[in-house]
Scaffold this motif. Structure first.
Motif, PDB file in Angstrom:
ATOM      1  N   THR A 222       3.344  -5.018   5.991  1.00 27.34           N
ATOM      2  CA  THR A 222       3.158  -6.089   5.090  1.00 27.34           C
ATOM      3  C   THR A 222       1.931  -6.706   5.883  1.00 27.34           C
ATOM      4  OG1 THR A 222       5.052  -6.447   3.893  1.00 27.34           O
ATOM      5  CG2 THR A 222       3.708  -8.129   4.223  1.00 27.34           C
ATOM      6  N   LYS A 223       2.120  -7.036   7.311  1.00 30.51           N
ATOM      7  CA  LYS A 223       1.082  -7.721   7.979  1.00 30.51           C
ATOM      8  C   LYS A 223      -0.260  -6.877   8.059  1.00 30.51           C
ATOM      9  CE  LYS A 223       0.600  -9.637  12.426  1.00 30.51           C
ATOM     10  NZ  LYS A 223      -0.561  -9.523  12.923  1.00 30.51           N
ATOM     11  N   THR A 224      -0.170  -5.367   8.197  1.00 31.12           N
ATOM     12  CA  THR A 224      -1.443  -4.752   8.193  1.00 31.12           C
ATOM     13  C   THR A 224      -2.179  -4.638   6.750  1.00 31.12           C
ATOM     14  OG1 THR A 224      -0.287  -3.196   9.922  1.00 31.12           O
ATOM     15  CG2 THR A 224      -2.171  -2.176   8.607  1.00 31.12           C
ATOM     16  N   VAL A 225      -1.167  -4.668   5.598  1.00 33.73           N
ATOM     17  CA  VAL A 225      -1.806  -4.792   4.327  1.00 33.73           C
ATOM     18  C   VAL A 225      -2.721  -5.933   4.169  1.00 33.73           C
ATOM     19  CG1 VAL A 225      -1.253  -4.729   1.835  1.00 33.73           C
ATOM     20  CG2 VAL A 225      -0.446  -2.972   3.231  1.00 33.73           C
ATOM     21  N   ALA A 237      -1.618   2.221   5.224  1.00 28.49           N
ATOM     22  CA  ALA A 237      -0.205   1.294   5.358  1.00 28.49           C
ATOM     23  C   ALA A 237       0.443   1.327   4.289  1.00 28.49           C
ATOM     24  CB  ALA A 237      -0.729  -0.189   5.820  1.00 28.49           C
ATOM     25  N   LEU A 238      -0.214   1.463   2.920  1.00 26.69           N
ATOM     26  CA  LEU A 238       0.348   1.545   1.808  1.00 26.69           C
ATOM     27  C   LEU A 238       1.420   3.057   1.629  1.00 26.69           C
ATOM     28  CD1 LEU A 238      -1.972   0.142  -0.697  1.00 26.69           C
ATOM     29  CD2 LEU A 238      -0.273  -0.998  -0.066  1.00 26.69           C
ATOM     30  N   GLN A 239       0.586   3.913   2.215  1.00 23.10           N
ATOM     31  CA  GLN A 239       0.996   5.316   2.203  1.00 23.10           C
ATOM     32  C   GLN A 239       2.432   5.259   2.866  1.00 23.10           C
ATOM     33  OE1 GLN A 239      -1.742   8.333   2.986  1.00 23.10           O
ATOM     34  NE2 GLN A 239      -0.330   9.994   3.011  1.00 23.10           N
ATOM     35  N   HIS A 240       2.327   4.539   4.339  1.00 25.96           N
ATOM     36  CA  HIS A 240       3.323   4.682   5.220  1.00 25.96           C
ATOM     37  C   HIS A 240       4.660   3.870   4.292  1.00 25.96           C
ATOM     38  CE1 HIS A 240       4.865   3.141   9.151  1.00 25.96           C
ATOM     39  NE2 HIS A 240       5.750   3.760   8.610  1.00 25.96           N
TER      40      HIS A 240
END
Length: 306
Positions: A222-225, A237-240
């Motif tokens: 969430t933080k990365t996105v 990040a979404l793929q992860h």
């Protein structure tokens, strides 16, 4: 009493679906679409209620006596919308009885600005509008009636993105200024079927064994996105996130199921298997999705409230 109008934003849950119920940090965006509630005066201790879809058609119309609200009367199951409405209004009455005890009646209209089948928050916008009208806590009203995490109420109330978390069962809302420079690479695609979030949540609880180890992972994603400045970082990040949730839910990802040949990343939003997905890709994906039979493809700039 002159007519009063209340409005709430629709929502899209970008990260944290399901696990938000267990305290993970979720990221959600309010949409340019939403719902109005228009309250006028009525008579005879009745509410005459009419609900309009975005095309102007009426999808629900009925008369609800005050006594039904006070007693939380249930009608037969062919009137499930009426029963749900009575349930919400009964809980609102318990929180603030004046709206029933000090008036003759109401005529109430609701107007969606998105097609009801899209699942952008018909219920959450209604609950938030009722809470605005009666000046009661929308999160509390949701908890007492529909249940769910409440992230959708946070979107209903805020005109920017939110990081939403339940801490000791209480909502913590942090607004974020999410304006990605790669917004033109993001599209939202309607999967041609509405998902029942209540059923999806029940299914999640039946499968969720050791969720605690996933929560820090989802929080980091969430933080990365939210902070990503590059489309690749955002997409990975979404793929992860999709892989992590696929393992928790024991379901294949929507990309594997429907779009395995898509050149880009596809992320489920909210309940898996229905409503909207989000795509991120270098090329405009409109033609790709059309050929697959998905005709509702909305660019980021048309969907998200900015």
């Amino acid at each position: 009493m002159s007519k009063k109008t209340f409005y709430s934003n629709g929502k899209l849950l970008i990260t944290g679906e399901y696990v938000v119920l267990d305290g993970a940090k979720a990221f959600a965006l309010p949409t340019k679409y939403g719902q109005n509630l228009i309250v006028g005066e009525g008579e005879e201790q009745l509410i005459h209620w009419t609900s309009y879809d975005s095309d102007g058609s009426i999808w629900f119309e009925d008369t609800i006596p005050f006594t039904s609200i006070i007693r939380k009367e249930r009608f037969d199951d062919t009137t499930s919308i009426k029963n749900t409405l009575i349930e919400i209004l009964h809980e609102a009455y318990l929180m603030h009885s004046d709206f029933i005890t000090t008036t003759k009646g109401y005529t109430i209209k609701t107007e969606l600005t998105f097609p009801k089948i899209w699942g952008l928050g018909t219920s959450s916008t209604l609950i938030n509008n009722i809470a605005q009208w009666l000046q009661i806590d929308a999160f509390e009203l949701l908890k007492r009636s529909f249940g769910g995490s409440g992230y959708d109420i946070a979107c209903a109330q805020n005109s920017s993105g939110v990081i939403y978390q339940l801490v000791n069962d209480k909502p913590v809302v942090e607004t974020v200024n999410f304006k990605p420079g790669f917004a033109d690479k993001i599209f939202f695609i309607y999967l041609n079927k509405k998902q029942n979030s209540r059923n999806a949540i029940t299914s999640y609880y039946s499968k969720h064994s050791n969720i605690s180890k996933s929560i820090p992972i989802i929080n980091a994603i969430t933080k990365t996105v939210v902070e990503a400045t590059e489309p690749k970082e955002f997409a990975l990040a979404l793929q992860h996130h999709e892989i992590e949730l696929s393992n928790i839910l024991e379901l294949t990802t929507i990309k594997e199921t429907l779009f395995s040949d898509f050149d880009g990343v596809i992320k489920s939003l909210g309940a898996w298997g229905g409503d909207f997905v989000m795509s991120i890709s270098k090329e405009n994906p409109t033609e790709y999705f059309r050929q697959k039979g998905f005709g509702t493809i909305i660019p980021y700039s048309e969907m998200i409230l900015e």
